[in-house]
Design a protein around this motif. Sequence first.
Motif, PDB file in Angstrom:
ATOM      1  N   VAL A   1       0.838  -1.204   0.000  1.00  0.00           N
ATOM      2  CA  VAL A   1       0.000   0.000   0.000  1.00  0.00           C
ATOM      3  C   VAL A   1       0.873   1.254   0.000  1.00  0.00           C
ATOM      4  CG1 VAL A   1      -1.641   1.336   1.390  1.00  0.00           C
ATOM      5  CG2 VAL A   1      -2.010  -1.106   1.033  1.00  0.00           C
ATOM      6  N   LEU A   2       1.898   1.265   0.839  1.00  0.00           N
ATOM      7  CA  LEU A   2       2.805   2.411   0.894  1.00  0.00           C
ATOM      8  C   LEU A   2       3.513   2.615  -0.446  1.00  0.00           C
ATOM      9  CD1 LEU A   2       4.292   4.644   2.474  1.00  0.00           C
ATOM     10  CD2 LEU A   2       5.936   2.891   3.181  1.00  0.00           C
ATOM     11  N   GLY A   3       4.021   1.541  -1.021  1.00  0.00           N
ATOM     12  CA  GLY A   3       4.714   1.635  -2.301  1.00  0.00           C
ATOM     13  C   GLY A   3       3.823   2.118  -3.426  1.00  0.00           C
ATOM     14  N   MET A   4       2.613   1.592  -3.497  1.00  0.00           N
ATOM     15  CA  MET A   4       1.699   2.001  -4.566  1.00  0.00           C
ATOM     16  C   MET A   4       1.267   3.448  -4.381  1.00  0.00           C
ATOM     17  SD  MET A   4       1.864  -0.613  -6.431  1.00  0.00           S
ATOM     18  CE  MET A   4       3.501  -0.747  -5.724  1.00  0.00           C
ATOM     19  N   PHE A   5       1.075   3.861  -3.138  1.00  0.00           N
ATOM     20  CA  PHE A   5       0.745   5.260  -2.865  1.00  0.00           C
ATOM     21  C   PHE A   5       1.873   6.171  -3.333  1.00  0.00           C
ATOM     22  CE2 PHE A   5       1.136   8.938  -0.048  1.00  0.00           C
ATOM     23  CZ  PHE A   5      -0.081   9.566  -0.287  1.00  0.00           C
ATOM     24  N   LEU A   6       3.114   5.821  -2.993  1.00  0.00           N
ATOM     25  CA  LEU A   6       4.252   6.653  -3.383  1.00  0.00           C
ATOM     26  C   LEU A   6       4.439   6.690  -4.900  1.00  0.00           C
ATOM     27  CD1 LEU A   6       6.809   5.728  -0.580  1.00  0.00           C
ATOM     28  CD2 LEU A   6       5.551   7.878  -0.864  1.00  0.00           C
ATOM     29  N   ILE A   7       4.259   5.550  -5.559  1.00  0.00           N
ATOM     30  CA  ILE A   7       4.387   5.528  -7.017  1.00  0.00           C
ATOM     31  C   ILE A   7       3.320   6.414  -7.654  1.00  0.00           C
ATOM     32  CG2 ILE A   7       4.044   4.074  -9.057  1.00  0.00           C
ATOM     33  CD1 ILE A   7       5.595   1.876  -7.590  1.00  0.00           C
ATOM     34  N   ASN A   8       2.083   6.295  -7.193  1.00  0.00           N
ATOM     35  CA  ASN A   8       1.003   7.100  -7.768  1.00  0.00           C
ATOM     36  C   ASN A   8       1.185   8.586  -7.502  1.00  0.00           C
ATOM     37  OD1 ASN A   8      -0.472   5.065  -9.051  1.00  0.00           O
ATOM     38  ND2 ASN A   8      -1.477   4.504  -7.149  1.00  0.00           N
ATOM     39  N   ARG A   9       1.733   8.934  -6.350  1.00  0.00           N
ATOM     40  CA  ARG A   9       1.934  10.342  -6.003  1.00  0.00           C
ATOM     41  C   ARG A   9       3.127  10.968  -6.709  1.00  0.00           C
ATOM     42  NH1 ARG A   9      -2.094  13.291  -4.174  1.00  0.00           N
ATOM     43  NH2 ARG A   9      -2.882  12.566  -2.210  1.00  0.00           N
ATOM     44  N   THR A  10       4.187  10.202  -6.905  1.00  0.00           N
ATOM     45  CA  THR A  10       5.423  10.792  -7.429  1.00  0.00           C
ATOM     46  C   THR A  10       5.630  10.576  -8.917  1.00  0.00           C
ATOM     47  OG1 THR A  10       6.719   8.820  -6.856  1.00  0.00           O
ATOM     48  CG2 THR A  10       6.572  10.568  -5.201  1.00  0.00           C
ATOM     49  N   MET A  11       4.956   9.613  -9.527  1.00  0.00           N
ATOM     50  CA  MET A  11       5.268   9.269 -10.913  1.00  0.00           C
ATOM     51  C   MET A  11       4.109   9.401 -11.877  1.00  0.00           C
ATOM     52  SD  MET A  11       7.673   6.045 -10.334  1.00  0.00           S
ATOM     53  CE  MET A  11       9.140   6.215  -9.370  1.00  0.00           C
ATOM     54  N   SER A  12       2.913   9.448 -11.421  1.00  0.00           N
ATOM     55  CA  SER A  12       1.740   9.512 -12.291  1.00  0.00           C
ATOM     56  C   SER A  12       1.811   8.474 -13.419  1.00  0.00           C
ATOM     57  CB  SER A  12       1.586  10.907 -12.883  1.00  0.00           C
ATOM     58  OG  SER A  12       1.484  11.864 -11.882  1.00  0.00           O
ATOM     59  N   PRO A  13       1.782   7.184 -13.068  1.00  0.00           N
ATOM     60  CA  PRO A  13       1.890   6.143 -14.102  1.00  0.00           C
ATOM     61  C   PRO A  13       0.721   6.177 -15.080  1.00  0.00           C
ATOM     62  CG  PRO A  13       1.342   5.188 -11.975  1.00  0.00           C
ATOM     63  CD  PRO A  13       1.578   6.637 -11.745  1.00  0.00           C
ATOM     64  N   ASN A  14       1.001   5.769 -16.324  1.00  0.00           N
ATOM     65  CA  ASN A  14      -0.019   5.766 -17.380  1.00  0.00           C
ATOM     66  C   ASN A  14      -0.911   4.541 -17.338  1.00  0.00           C
ATOM     67  OD1 ASN A  14       0.920   8.187 -18.395  1.00  0.00           O
ATOM     68  ND2 ASN A  14       2.407   7.183 -19.729  1.00  0.00           N
ATOM     69  N   SER A  15      -0.457   3.493 -16.678  1.00  0.00           N
ATOM     70  CA  SER A  15      -1.249   2.267 -16.624  1.00  0.00           C
ATOM     71  C   SER A  15      -1.137   1.662 -15.219  1.00  0.00           C
ATOM     72  CB  SER A  15      -0.751   1.262 -17.666  1.00  0.00           C
ATOM     73  OG  SER A  15       0.470   0.696 -17.258  1.00  0.00           O
TER      74      SER A  15
END
Length: 127
Positions: A77-91
Amino acid sequence: MNRRITEIFVSTTVLFVSGYLLWPPNNVYWASIGEQIGNSLTIALVLLVAGGVGVGIAVASEISLSNLGIGGGLAYVLGMFLINRTMSPNSPVHLYLYGVLLLCILLGAAAVEFAYRTDDGLLERIR
């Protein structure tokens, strides 16, 4: 209760770092290996290494499998939150990839736990 909280905290930390090292966001060093041996084989290799991480954690520590699972869920959960907040993934592929990595780590740890419970003491002497 204090031991349980400590195990969960350690599990969260170790699994978060393991996920980052196995598949670092925006810096996937496995891509160069994929060019040599193919993407499918590369993914299989990463998942095998993840299972090995789980085996290593289970052998090197006395963290219960349930606390490892809780810590793994928190790390995810922490990792996915950080990825979504810092990288704005396309998929959403990162959601699946890190979920499968976590699953492989937990399966590796579960295999060791199963071996300890079904063995006649050999594994306990190795530990």
